[in-house]
Design a protein around this motif. Structure first.
Motif, mmCIF file in Angstrom:
data_model
loop_
_atom_site.group_PDB
_atom_site.id
_atom_site.type_symbol
_atom_site.label_atom_id
_atom_site.label_comp_id
_atom_site.label_asym_id
_atom_site.label_seq_id
_atom_site.Cartn_x
_atom_site.Cartn_y
_atom_site.Cartn_z
ATOM 1 N N ARG A 48 0.868 -1.171 0.000
ATOM 2 C CA ARG A 48 0.000 0.000 0.000
ATOM 3 C C ARG A 48 0.904 1.219 0.000
ATOM 4 N NH1 ARG A 48 -5.301 -1.751 1.415
ATOM 5 N NH2 ARG A 48 -5.915 0.385 1.799
ATOM 6 N N CYS A 49 1.344 1.606 -1.198
ATOM 7 C CA CYS A 49 2.378 2.625 -1.353
ATOM 8 C C CYS A 49 1.958 3.634 -2.422
ATOM 9 C CB CYS A 49 3.709 1.986 -1.776
ATOM 10 S SG CYS A 49 4.189 0.543 -0.811
ATOM 11 N N ALA A 50 2.561 4.816 -2.371
ATOM 12 C CA ALA A 50 2.406 5.776 -3.460
ATOM 13 C C ALA A 50 3.423 5.502 -4.552
ATOM 14 C CB ALA A 50 2.554 7.201 -2.936
ATOM 15 N N VAL A 51 4.670 5.236 -4.145
ATOM 16 C CA VAL A 51 5.736 4.896 -5.087
ATOM 17 C C VAL A 51 6.364 3.596 -4.623
ATOM 18 C CG1 VAL A 51 7.943 5.583 -6.082
ATOM 19 C CG2 VAL A 51 6.169 7.306 -5.682
ATOM 20 N N LEU A 52 6.537 2.672 -5.552
ATOM 21 C CA LEU A 52 7.069 1.353 -5.250
ATOM 22 C C LEU A 52 8.264 1.092 -6.165
ATOM 23 C CD1 LEU A 52 6.654 -1.355 -3.708
ATOM 24 C CD2 LEU A 52 5.135 -2.041 -5.574
ATOM 25 N N ILE A 53 9.430 0.844 -5.545
ATOM 26 C CA ILE A 53 10.651 0.570 -6.296
ATOM 27 C C ILE A 53 10.905 -0.930 -6.294
ATOM 28 C CG2 ILE A 53 13.106 1.102 -6.529
ATOM 29 C CD1 ILE A 53 11.230 3.543 -6.697
ATOM 30 N N VAL B 281 13.413 -4.228 -8.345
ATOM 31 C CA VAL B 281 14.818 -4.568 -8.558
ATOM 32 C C VAL B 281 15.488 -3.725 -9.643
ATOM 33 C CG1 VAL B 281 14.188 -6.460 -10.107
ATOM 34 C CG2 VAL B 281 16.406 -6.482 -8.977
ATOM 35 N N ALA B 282 14.774 -3.387 -10.706
ATOM 36 C CA ALA B 282 15.402 -2.699 -11.832
ATOM 37 C C ALA B 282 15.069 -1.217 -11.902
ATOM 38 C CB ALA B 282 14.992 -3.374 -13.141
ATOM 39 N N GLY B 283 14.452 -0.679 -10.855
ATOM 40 C CA GLY B 283 13.983 0.708 -10.940
ATOM 41 C C GLY B 283 14.628 1.671 -9.986
ATOM 42 N N SER B 284 15.843 1.361 -9.533
ATOM 43 C CA SER B 284 16.445 2.165 -8.463
ATOM 44 C C SER B 284 17.211 3.384 -8.952
ATOM 45 C CB SER B 284 17.389 1.294 -7.628
ATOM 46 O OG SER B 284 18.433 0.791 -8.441
ATOM 47 N N SER B 285 17.311 3.596 -10.263
ATOM 48 C CA SER B 285 18.047 4.753 -10.789
ATOM 49 C C SER B 285 17.091 5.929 -10.944
ATOM 50 C CB SER B 285 18.688 4.399 -12.136
ATOM 51 O OG SER B 285 19.303 5.536 -12.697
ATOM 52 N N PHE B 286 17.089 6.829 -9.967
ATOM 53 C CA PHE B 286 16.116 7.922 -9.975
ATOM 54 C C PHE B 286 16.613 9.103 -9.154
ATOM 55 C CE2 PHE B 286 14.752 4.972 -6.526
ATOM 56 C CZ PHE B 286 14.927 5.808 -5.433
#
Length: 457
Positions: free
Chosen positions: A255-260, A262-267
């Motif tokens: 229950r999150c607004a933004v969920l990271i 394995v491949a989405g950590s470059s931000f």
């Protein structure tokens, strides 16, 4: 002579009487006036008029004509709306409830009797708020730009595999099953400004772009109205000056607004607001921003100047991530409004040969397990507090720990230090043996001290 004066005065009186009759208002014709519209909102306005005279023939029909063009009539049903309001002379009015928002329109009162139909003056009005609606129903597979002035509505999953550029001032609204998934080589670039922030919010949120779902005041936005933004691919995502509100519908336990993932950590998230994310019933997956095990390198996952309030737990990070202390955990407009469990949740991964620092003092850190760190170093700075849930699976087993004399390691039930972190009010109190303890790998012994409280060892 006297008779002549009388004759002259009589002629003058007759002339005056004649002029007065010629200048008097004509009351034997059908006449109607148009009221100035009132009560104008995004979708509503009160229209009306007044039948001043029926012209000697009963008024059988009266009301208003509404159009996007001046001087609407009752004879053009394809372009003009007609709202009838009874019959007879006198004032009349009614609220029209199906207007397009953010639109300039025209209204005229009308009255009809046996001799025909007459109209009052043309009045102009402009409804409030509102934006043109763009329903996003296809995936982003080519470079795409979302532009300000529109509201983008998402009712299902929109997958991003190319670059999506979201310009300053754009509003994105989500239905109950709405979310954005970024995978493969997808990239999102949000370019908000101080004056024109980018808003991710509920379809029921009328505070931006008006009443998009067209239900007036029937619904209001609530926590968990939409799912999330899911980053599971791409590199170099940028989110600058944007707001995430009313997210956190149940997504397989998250229950999150933004969920990271394995491949989405470059931000880079900078100067964003996370508010009104759904509250869950436990500590698992209930985070406004879920970095989890994947948010572990501050050089890759940049997170600065962001604000959290009215969420369950603000953020979940890897134990090897040094979170910038310039983020904040209360509503700037209402400092008393914080988060249900106001803390930084930490995944127990010490990383290899990593120097990690915990320098946030506004809220405590909570270690979500037994963190073992055989290389690198850990620094818990002045005034920082790290708390541990109850049980012998929560603690530290680390090398090269620098614990400032003003920092504390303590139980999550310790409300004296760092506030009511477990969000249970006064239902629980700290006690000896609440958590496992801190094992110093340099000395090969359990550490104790005035700032290590309620541990088993």
């Amino acid at each position: 002579m006297k008779n002549l004066k009388i004759i002259v005065l009589s002629l003058l009186l007759a002339l005056i009487t004649s002029c007065s009759k010629d200048d008097a208002p004509i009351t034997n014709v059908l006449s109607v006036t148009t009221d100035t519209p009132t009560g104008i909102t995004e979708r509503n306005a009160k229209f009306g008029g007044n039948v001043v005279s029926d012209g000697g023939s009963p008024v059988t029909r009266r009301g208003v004509c509404i159009s996007l063009t001046p001087n609407p009539t009752i004879d053009d049903p394809n372009n003009d709306d007609v709202l009838e309001m009874g019959a007879g002379i006198g004032a009349f009015s009614e609220t029209f409830t199906d207007l397009p928002s953010n639109t300039t329109g025209h209204v005229r009162a009308f009255a009809t009797n046996a001799t025909g139909t007459v109209y009052g003056e043309n009045k102009t009005f402009t409804t409030l708020g509102g934006c043109p609606i763009i329903n996003v129903t296809t995936d982003i597979t080519i470079q795409t730009v979302w532009r300000p002035g529109n509201v983008y509505v998402i009712n299902g999953t929109v997958t991003v595999t190319s670059t999506l550029n979201i310009q300053p001032g754009v509003v994105i609204k989500f239905g109950s099953a709405g979310n954005i998934d970024v995978i493969n080589n997808g990239k999102i670039l949000v370019e908000g400004t101080t004056a024109n922030r980018v808003i991710f919010t509920s379809l029921k949120d009328d505070s931006v772009c008006g009443d998009t779902n067209g239900d007036g005041n029937t619904t209001t936005p609530q926590k968990g109205d939409w799912l999330n933004l899911y980053l599971n691919g791409g590199t170099g995502h940028i989110f600058e000056k944007c707001d995430f509100k009313y997210a956190g519908a149940n997504d397989s336990g998250y229950r999150c607004a933004v969920l990271i993932s394995v491949a989405g950590s470059s931000f880079s998230f900078d100067s964003c607001v996370f508010a009104h994310t759904a509250n869950g019933t436990n500590f698992t997956g209930q985070f406004a921003f879920y970095g989890g095990a994947y948010m572990k390198d501050a050089a890759v996952s940049v997170f600065t100047n962001n604000i959290f309030y009215d969420n369950n737990i603000p953020i979940y990070i890897n134990g090897s991530y040094s979170l910038n202390p310039n983020n904040s955990y209360f509503n700037p407009a209402n400092p008393a409004q914080k988060n249900a469990k106001n803390c930084i949740w930490v995944y127990p991964d010490g990383g290899n040969n990593i120097a990690v620092s915990y320098n946030e003092t506004e809220v405590p850190y909570v270690m979500d397990g037994y963190m073992q760190k055989a290389t690198g170093s850990m620094n818990i700075g002045p005034g920082a507090i790290m708390k541990f849930p109850q049980g012998n699976t929560y603690g530290l087993n680390v090398i090269n720990l620098s614990l400032d004399v003003t920092a504390f390691l303590t139980s999550i039930k310790d409300d004296v230090r760092g506030g009511d972190t477990n969000g249970d009010g006064s239902a629980t109190s700290p006690a000896a043996n609440d958590w496992y303890g801190y094992f110093n790998r340099n000395t090969n012994a359990w550490a104790n001290g005035a700032n290590i409280l309620y541990a088993q060892n």
